[in-house]
Design a protein around this motif. Structure first.
Motif, PDB file in Angstrom:
ATOM      1  N   PRO A 280       0.813  -1.235   0.000  1.00 18.27           N
ATOM      2  CA  PRO A 280       0.000   0.000   0.000  1.00 18.27           C
ATOM      3  C   PRO A 280       0.842   1.280   0.000  1.00 18.27           C
ATOM      4  N   GLU A 281       2.146   1.126   0.249  1.00 14.89           N
ATOM      5  CA  GLU A 281       3.016   2.313   0.235  1.00 14.89           C
ATOM      6  C   GLU A 281       3.497   2.649  -1.178  1.00 14.89           C
ATOM      7  N   LEU A 282       3.238   1.746  -2.101  1.00 13.49           N
ATOM      8  CA  LEU A 282       3.614   2.002  -3.500  1.00 13.49           C
ATOM      9  C   LEU A 282       2.923   3.262  -4.024  1.00 13.49           C
TER      10      LEU A 282
ATOM     11  N   THR B 216      -6.112   5.483   0.916  1.00 14.86           N
ATOM     12  CA  THR B 216      -5.799   6.545   1.879  1.00 14.86           C
ATOM     13  C   THR B 216      -4.452   7.200   1.563  1.00 14.86           C
ATOM     14  N   ASN B 217      -3.444   6.367   1.330  1.00 14.67           N
ATOM     15  CA  ASN B 217      -2.106   6.878   1.043  1.00 14.67           C
ATOM     16  C   ASN B 217      -2.094   7.746  -0.207  1.00 14.67           C
ATOM     17  N   ALA B 218      -2.760   7.273  -1.253  1.00 12.80           N
ATOM     18  CA  ALA B 218      -2.775   8.016  -2.516  1.00 12.80           C
ATOM     19  C   ALA B 218      -3.400   9.395  -2.314  1.00 12.80           C
ATOM     20  N   VAL B 219      -4.439   9.458  -1.482  1.00 11.66           N
ATOM     21  CA  VAL B 219      -5.079  10.749  -1.204  1.00 11.66           C
ATOM     22  C   VAL B 219      -4.124  11.632  -0.399  1.00 11.66           C
ATOM     23  N   LYS B 220      -3.515  11.043   0.639  1.00 12.66           N
ATOM     24  CA  LYS B 220      -2.576  11.788   1.496  1.00 12.66           C
ATOM     25  C   LYS B 220      -1.473  12.413   0.658  1.00 12.66           C
ATOM     26  N   ARG B 221      -0.931  11.648  -0.262  1.00 18.56           N
ATOM     27  CA  ARG B 221       0.176  12.135  -1.092  1.00 18.56           C
ATOM     28  C   ARG B 221      -0.278  13.110  -2.181  1.00 18.56           C
ATOM     29  N   GLY B 222      -1.594  13.259  -2.284  1.00 18.30           N
ATOM     30  CA  GLY B 222      -2.118  14.169  -3.305  1.00 18.30           C
ATOM     31  C   GLY B 222      -2.071  13.587  -4.708  1.00 18.30           C
ATOM     32  N   GLU B 223      -1.908  12.271  -4.819  1.00 14.72           N
ATOM     33  CA  GLU B 223      -1.886  11.658  -6.150  1.00 14.72           C
ATOM     34  C   GLU B 223      -3.285  11.605  -6.756  1.00 14.72           C
ATOM     35  N   ILE B 224      -4.283  11.436  -5.904  1.00 12.63           N
ATOM     36  CA  ILE B 224      -5.683  11.502  -6.351  1.00 12.63           C
ATOM     37  C   ILE B 224      -6.461  12.314  -5.316  1.00 12.63           C
ATOM     38  N   ARG B 225      -7.616  12.828  -5.735  1.00 17.12           N
ATOM     39  CA  ARG B 225      -8.415  13.585  -4.763  1.00 17.12           C
ATOM     40  C   ARG B 225      -9.244  12.625  -3.899  1.00 17.12           C
ATOM     41  N   LYS B 226      -9.751  13.118  -2.788  1.00 12.83           N
ATOM     42  CA  LYS B 226     -10.555  12.291  -1.880  1.00 12.83           C
ATOM     43  C   LYS B 226     -11.868  11.893  -2.547  1.00 12.83           C
ATOM     44  N   MET B 227     -12.226  10.622  -2.419  1.00 13.18           N
ATOM     45  CA  MET B 227     -13.496  10.188  -3.010  1.00 13.18           C
ATOM     46  C   MET B 227     -14.020   8.937  -2.304  1.00 13.18           C
ATOM     47  N   ASP B 228     -15.310   8.631  -2.513  1.00 13.86           N
ATOM     48  CA  ASP B 228     -15.880   7.388  -1.976  1.00 13.86           C
ATOM     49  C   ASP B 228     -15.081   6.195  -2.484  1.00 13.86           C
ATOM     50  N   PRO B 229     -14.851   5.197  -1.627  1.00 14.60           N
ATOM     51  CA  PRO B 229     -14.113   4.020  -2.103  1.00 14.60           C
ATOM     52  C   PRO B 229     -14.814   3.317  -3.256  1.00 14.60           C
ATOM     53  N   GLU B 230     -16.135   3.393  -3.297  1.00 16.53           N
ATOM     54  CA  GLU B 230     -16.858   2.745  -4.396  1.00 16.53           C
ATOM     55  C   GLU B 230     -16.579   3.438  -5.726  1.00 16.53           C
ATOM     56  N   ILE B 231     -16.485   4.768  -5.674  1.00 15.38           N
ATOM     57  CA  ILE B 231     -16.186   5.501  -6.908  1.00 15.38           C
ATOM     58  C   ILE B 231     -14.758   5.210  -7.342  1.00 15.38           C
ATOM     59  N   PHE B 232     -13.855   5.240  -6.371  1.00 14.59           N
ATOM     60  CA  PHE B 232     -12.468   4.864  -6.682  1.00 14.59           C
ATOM     61  C   PHE B 232     -12.417   3.490  -7.333  1.00 14.59           C
ATOM     62  N   TRP B 233     -13.052   2.543  -6.680  1.00 12.97           N
ATOM     63  CA  TRP B 233     -13.011   1.156  -7.153  1.00 12.97           C
ATOM     64  C   TRP B 233     -13.572   1.027  -8.567  1.00 12.97           C
TER      65      TRP B 233
END
Lengths: 205, 205
Positions: free
Chosen positions: B87-89, B144-161
């Motif tokens: 998950p740190e990738l 969570t990590n991707a959002v923290k790093r600003g790689e993607i914006r915050k979103m519902d996990p279902e939308i992400f998925w």
DNA sequence: TTTTTAAATGAATGAATATTCATTTATTAT
DNA sequence: ATAATAAATGAATATTCATTCATTTAAAAA
């Protein structure tokens, strides 16, 4: 005499359309609730308030019944999807109409849709059948136009399809399973649909 | 005496692991080819070269057999998906590994995957079961990590998925049906997968 | 009303279903 | 070798299955 007299032989006693509709609806309900083996001809007859033999007046056999249900749902689904659609529409507007129409169908006929998905994912479906030629022609034209106008780059129709609709169907699955992902509730509101749609559009830019 | 003597009671005659494996494999093959109702216990016994009664030594009943097949495939699938994943990738690298791993599974175990999809889309599946906690924890952390790093914006996990994997599963379907879309051949090569993946990444930027 | 036609039926059929059970077989400890 | 144990079995069970058929019902034409 009745309104159909001009179509059918005058001596015919007309079939009770309610009976066929009841058989169709109950069949789909039973399959969605209990699976294909949960729909035996005898139980279906009981649920539809007819004799088992009556089913064989409307359908050649069990397989014919299932196939006709599938084809009917597929036809209605593609009809609904094309509501207000035109392949000349801009890419964004056209795709959005498709998403909205498809969601409408799922919300209006959740049992039909669940049956359709179950059938499609079973070996009963015949993938080699050429079906919905009008629908496919529309989709093809829509893609061609969008490429011509430079709204999206040229790509395999399968890649287009998977990006354009894969996320939609994935969301619909969450919506219908309700308590599926991360064991978390999920309601597919129009605003969430729009949010996902915007991301999809970005993929094509 | 044998290599398992230290685990089991010494007087036991050990179960023939090949028998259980044959039952499992043939069951999935039959279901993929003929559907759930195509796998009767008697035909399964015949296909696996055992007596019908033998199946009941390894499985409590038909339902138990199906559920254990499903759970086994799900477990293997998520195990494979996590191969080399962390998950740190970075978001792009992590998601690409997931795509590659999932494709590996599908190509290596097409029958298992087809069975899995058929079961998942049937009412036999129990959506309320909490399963694969480790896998889900990984996925959650990755997001969570991707959002923290600003790689993607915050979103519902279902939308992400749905954006991250919806297109992938859609392509896999085309690949497995082979002659499905627009009645056109489709082979899911690594380069086509990469092409679709790049579009998905654009959606998240 | 009578006749004609097909819709509708309930009961019946034989095949197939999941599961069980009394035995037999194979393996290992003694 | 013998005893002990569970694996493995084939045949049997009661039930359920899809489908059929001889008959009845209803509708409309004559």
């Amino acid at each position: 005499m009745n309104e159909y007299s001009f179509i059918i032989a005058p001596e015919m006693r007309i079939r009770d359309e309610n009976k066929e509709a009841a058989i169709r609806e109950k069949a789909m309900e039973m399959i969605v609730k209990e699976g294909f083996s949960g729909m035996s001809m005898q139980n279906l007859a009981k649920a539809a308030n007819v004799s088992p033999a009556t089913i064989y007046i409307y359908f050649k056999n069990r397989e014919d019944l299932l196939n006709r249900l599938y084809n009917e749902v597929q036809q209605t689904f593609t009809d609904v999807a094309l509501n207000g659609f035109d392949p000349e529409l801009s890419f964004t507007e056209g795709l959005w109409i498709q998403w909205k129409n498809r969601l409408c169908f799922v919300i209006k006929f959740p049992v039909h849709y669940a049956f359709y998905e179950q059938f499609r994912n079973s070996p009963l479906v015949n993938h080699s059948d050429i079906q919905m030629p009008a629908f496919k022609e529309n989709m093809k034209q829509f893609l061609t136009n969008a490429v011509k106008r430079g709204e999206i780059r040229k790509m395999d129709p399968e890649i287009f399809w998977s990006i354009a609709y894969g996320p939609f169907y994935s969301l619909i699955k969450f919506h219908l399973e309700e308590k599926s992902f991360m064991n978390r509730n999920f309601k597919f509101t129009e605003s969430k649909m729009k949010e996902a749609f915007q991301l999809v559009i970005k993929a094509f830019r």
